[in-house]
Design a protein around this motif. Sequence first.
Motif, PDB file in Angstrom:
ATOM      1  N   TYR A  32       0.809  -1.210   0.000  1.00 42.17           N
ATOM      2  CA  TYR A  32       0.000   0.000   0.000  1.00 42.17           C
ATOM      3  C   TYR A  32       0.844   1.263   0.000  1.00 42.17           C
ATOM      4  CZ  TYR A  32      -4.691  -1.874   0.484  1.00 42.17           C
ATOM      5  OH  TYR A  32      -5.890  -2.476   0.238  1.00 42.17           O
ATOM      6  N   VAL A  33       0.182   2.334  -0.391  1.00 42.80           N
ATOM      7  CA  VAL A  33       0.708   3.682  -0.254  1.00 42.80           C
ATOM      8  C   VAL A  33      -0.052   4.359   0.879  1.00 42.80           C
ATOM      9  CG1 VAL A  33       0.927   5.953  -1.340  1.00 42.80           C
ATOM     10  CG2 VAL A  33       1.359   3.878  -2.681  1.00 42.80           C
ATOM     11  N   MET A  34       0.679   4.991   1.771  1.00 40.92           N
ATOM     12  CA  MET A  34       0.059   5.720   2.874  1.00 40.92           C
ATOM     13  C   MET A  34       0.150   7.207   2.575  1.00 40.92           C
ATOM     14  SD  MET A  34      -0.745   3.147   4.721  1.00 40.92           S
ATOM     15  CE  MET A  34      -1.319   3.962   6.207  1.00 40.92           C
ATOM     16  N   GLY A  35      -0.954   7.891   2.748  1.00 44.33           N
ATOM     17  CA  GLY A  35      -0.964   9.306   2.413  1.00 44.33           C
ATOM     18  C   GLY A  35      -1.480  10.174   3.542  1.00 44.33           C
ATOM     19  N   TRP A  36      -1.094  11.431   3.489  1.00 44.34           N
ATOM     20  CA  TRP A  36      -1.665  12.451   4.368  1.00 44.34           C
ATOM     21  C   TRP A  36      -2.379  13.480   3.489  1.00 44.34           C
ATOM     22  CZ3 TRP A  36      -2.123  12.391   9.532  1.00 44.34           C
ATOM     23  CH2 TRP A  36      -1.275  11.551  10.275  1.00 44.34           C
ATOM     24  N   PHE A  37      -3.594  13.787   3.866  1.00 42.12           N
ATOM     25  CA  PHE A  37      -4.384  14.825   3.225  1.00 42.12           C
ATOM     26  C   PHE A  37      -4.795  15.832   4.286  1.00 42.12           C
ATOM     27  CE2 PHE A  37      -5.484  13.293  -1.096  1.00 42.12           C
ATOM     28  CZ  PHE A  37      -4.921  12.022  -1.030  1.00 42.12           C
ATOM     29  N   ALA A  50       2.806  11.452   0.591  1.00 45.48           N
ATOM     30  CA  ALA A  50       2.549  10.017   0.578  1.00 45.48           C
ATOM     31  C   ALA A  50       3.869   9.272   0.674  1.00 45.48           C
ATOM     32  CB  ALA A  50       1.795   9.598  -0.684  1.00 45.48           C
ATOM     33  N   ILE A  51       3.761   8.026   1.103  1.00 40.88           N
ATOM     34  CA  ILE A  51       4.956   7.186   1.222  1.00 40.88           C
ATOM     35  C   ILE A  51       4.584   5.758   0.875  1.00 40.88           C
ATOM     36  CG2 ILE A  51       4.557   6.799   3.702  1.00 40.88           C
ATOM     37  CD1 ILE A  51       7.644   6.814   4.039  1.00 40.88           C
ATOM     38  N   ARG A  52       5.431   5.114   0.120  1.00 41.91           N
ATOM     39  CA  ARG A  52       5.226   3.701  -0.173  1.00 41.91           C
ATOM     40  C   ARG A  52       5.632   2.892   1.046  1.00 41.91           C
ATOM     41  NH1 ARG A  52       4.184   2.528  -5.423  1.00 41.91           N
ATOM     42  NH2 ARG A  52       4.676   4.140  -6.981  1.00 41.91           N
ATOM     43  N   TRP A  53       4.709   2.009   1.495  1.00 40.21           N
ATOM     44  CA  TRP A  53       5.047   1.229   2.687  1.00 40.21           C
ATOM     45  C   TRP A  53       6.277   0.372   2.417  1.00 40.21           C
ATOM     46  CZ3 TRP A  53       2.217   2.180   7.012  1.00 40.21           C
ATOM     47  CH2 TRP A  53       2.605   1.465   8.160  1.00 40.21           C
ATOM     48  N   SER A  54       6.332  -0.212   1.241  1.00 40.74           N
ATOM     49  CA  SER A  54       7.485  -1.014   0.871  1.00 40.74           C
ATOM     50  C   SER A  54       8.494  -0.142   0.133  1.00 40.74           C
ATOM     51  CB  SER A  54       7.047  -2.176  -0.020  1.00 40.74           C
ATOM     52  OG  SER A  54       8.157  -2.937  -0.444  1.00 40.74           O
ATOM     53  N   GLY A  55       9.648   0.027   0.697  1.00 38.26           N
ATOM     54  CA  GLY A  55      10.677   0.826   0.051  1.00 38.26           C
ATOM     55  C   GLY A  55      10.808   2.229   0.605  1.00 38.26           C
ATOM     56  N   GLY A  56       9.693   2.792   1.053  1.00 38.92           N
ATOM     57  CA  GLY A  56       9.744   4.084   1.717  1.00 38.92           C
ATOM     58  C   GLY A  56       9.892   5.303   0.823  1.00 38.92           C
ATOM     59  N   ARG A  57       9.692   5.152  -0.480  1.00 43.53           N
ATOM     60  CA  ARG A  57       9.808   6.331  -1.350  1.00 43.53           C
ATOM     61  C   ARG A  57       8.709   7.326  -0.995  1.00 43.53           C
ATOM     62  NH1 ARG A  57      10.427   6.582  -7.972  1.00 43.53           N
ATOM     63  NH2 ARG A  57      10.558   8.860  -8.097  1.00 43.53           N
ATOM     64  N   THR A  58       9.077   8.601  -0.984  1.00 42.04           N
ATOM     65  CA  THR A  58       8.149   9.641  -0.547  1.00 42.04           C
ATOM     66  C   THR A  58       7.745  10.568  -1.680  1.00 42.04           C
ATOM     67  OG1 THR A  58       9.997  11.039   0.131  1.00 42.04           O
ATOM     68  CG2 THR A  58       9.026   9.606   1.803  1.00 42.04           C
ATOM     69  N   PRO A 103      -4.107   1.184  -2.411  1.00 41.35           N
ATOM     70  CA  PRO A 103      -3.252   0.211  -3.086  1.00 41.35           C
ATOM     71  C   PRO A 103      -2.270   0.896  -4.024  1.00 41.35           C
ATOM     72  CG  PRO A 103      -5.433   0.217  -4.045  1.00 41.35           C
ATOM     73  CD  PRO A 103      -5.498   1.099  -2.847  1.00 41.35           C
ATOM     74  N   SER A 104      -1.098   0.360  -4.071  1.00 37.20           N
ATOM     75  CA  SER A 104      -0.091   0.893  -4.973  1.00 37.20           C
ATOM     76  C   SER A 104      -0.473   0.574  -6.408  1.00 37.20           C
ATOM     77  CB  SER A 104       1.267   0.278  -4.640  1.00 37.20           C
ATOM     78  OG  SER A 104       2.234   0.705  -5.580  1.00 37.20           O
ATOM     79  N   ALA A 105      -0.444   1.576  -7.271  1.00 39.25           N
ATOM     80  CA  ALA A 105      -0.805   1.399  -8.686  1.00 39.25           C
ATOM     81  C   ALA A 105       0.427   1.528  -9.546  1.00 39.25           C
ATOM     82  CB  ALA A 105      -1.864   2.430  -9.080  1.00 39.25           C
ATOM     83  N   MET A 107       3.863   2.569 -10.791  1.00 44.21           N
ATOM     84  CA  MET A 107       4.762   3.696 -10.539  1.00 44.21           C
ATOM     85  C   MET A 107       4.002   4.945 -10.110  1.00 44.21           C
ATOM     86  SD  MET A 107       7.689   2.483 -10.958  1.00 44.21           S
ATOM     87  CE  MET A 107       8.688   3.973 -11.050  1.00 44.21           C
ATOM     88  N   ILE A 108       2.684   4.936 -10.258  1.00 40.65           N
ATOM     89  CA  ILE A 108       1.892   6.136  -9.997  1.00 40.65           C
ATOM     90  C   ILE A 108       1.418   6.141  -8.557  1.00 40.65           C
ATOM     91  CG2 ILE A 108      -0.197   7.395 -10.610  1.00 40.65           C
ATOM     92  CD1 ILE A 108       0.038   6.209 -13.406  1.00 40.65           C
ATOM     93  N   VAL A 109       1.554   7.280  -7.902  1.00 36.13           N
ATOM     94  CA  VAL A 109       1.030   7.465  -6.551  1.00 36.13           C
ATOM     95  C   VAL A 109      -0.142   8.421  -6.627  1.00 36.13           C
ATOM     96  CG1 VAL A 109       1.500   8.469  -4.296  1.00 36.13           C
ATOM     97  CG2 VAL A 109       3.160   6.934  -5.351  1.00 36.13           C
ATOM     98  N   ALA A 110      -1.255   8.017  -6.088  1.00 33.90           N
ATOM     99  CA  ALA A 110      -2.462   8.835  -6.143  1.00 33.90           C
ATOM    100  C   ALA A 110      -2.305  10.090  -5.294  1.00 33.90           C
ATOM    101  CB  ALA A 110      -3.667   8.030  -5.658  1.00 33.90           C
ATOM    102  N   THR A 111      -2.719  11.192  -5.849  1.00 30.94           N
ATOM    103  CA  THR A 111      -2.733  12.448  -5.106  1.00 30.94           C
ATOM    104  C   THR A 111      -4.154  12.971  -4.931  1.00 30.94           C
ATOM    105  OG1 THR A 111      -2.374  13.720  -7.124  1.00 30.94           O
ATOM    106  CG2 THR A 111      -0.415  13.086  -5.878  1.00 30.94           C
ATOM    107  N   ARG A 112      -5.123  12.182  -5.351  1.00 28.28           N
ATOM    108  CA  ARG A 112      -6.509  12.547  -5.142  1.00 28.28           C
ATOM    109  C   ARG A 112      -7.142  11.587  -4.133  1.00 28.28           C
ATOM    110  NH1 ARG A 112      -8.805  16.049  -8.433  1.00 28.28           N
ATOM    111  NH2 ARG A 112     -10.869  15.155  -8.051  1.00 28.28           N
ATOM    112  N   PRO A 113      -8.100  12.059  -3.366  1.00 29.40           N
ATOM    113  CA  PRO A 113      -8.714  11.194  -2.340  1.00 29.40           C
ATOM    114  C   PRO A 113      -9.292   9.900  -2.912  1.00 29.40           C
ATOM    115  CG  PRO A 113      -9.335  13.486  -1.982  1.00 29.40           C
ATOM    116  CD  PRO A 113      -8.606  13.445  -3.291  1.00 29.40           C
ATOM    117  N   GLU A 114      -9.735   9.949  -4.162  1.00 30.80           N
ATOM    118  CA  GLU A 114     -10.359   8.768  -4.762  1.00 30.80           C
ATOM    119  C   GLU A 114      -9.399   7.601  -4.888  1.00 30.80           C
ATOM    120  OE1 GLU A 114     -12.514  12.391  -5.761  1.00 30.80           O
ATOM    121  OE2 GLU A 114     -10.417  11.837  -6.059  1.00 30.80           O
TER     122      GLU A 114
END
Length: 129
Positions: A32-37, A50-58, A103-105, A107-114
Amino acid sequence: QVQLVESGGGLVQAGASLRLSCAASGRAFSSYVMGWFRQAPGKEREFVAAIRWSGGRTYYADYADFGKGRFTISRDNAKNAVYLQMNSLKPEDTAVYYCAAGPSAGMIVATRPEGYDYWGQGTQVTVSS
């Protein structure tokens, strides 16, 4: 049952720092990707980081001065927790801050709440001038 519980908000003066925490439980978040809004009164919910749980990329919002390091997202795998360190707070940072998991999609990290499936209840951050 997935639970995201935020804490660490409060009332501070401009220039102060706060560290928000998000305790995650109920499933494995490794993919998963964890995000703050955040959402200010009368405004739409907006992406902060946002941060990827696996790997920690921010990833950070590309507005304001996030590039100057005012906000930093991090995670602690052992504690199943995600953090948002906020420095040099400004009155315009006043908002309810939400933790989210999606869920991680690829290479793309979602920046919208959806793009996020799970949400915490939010924690209020108020910055006085």
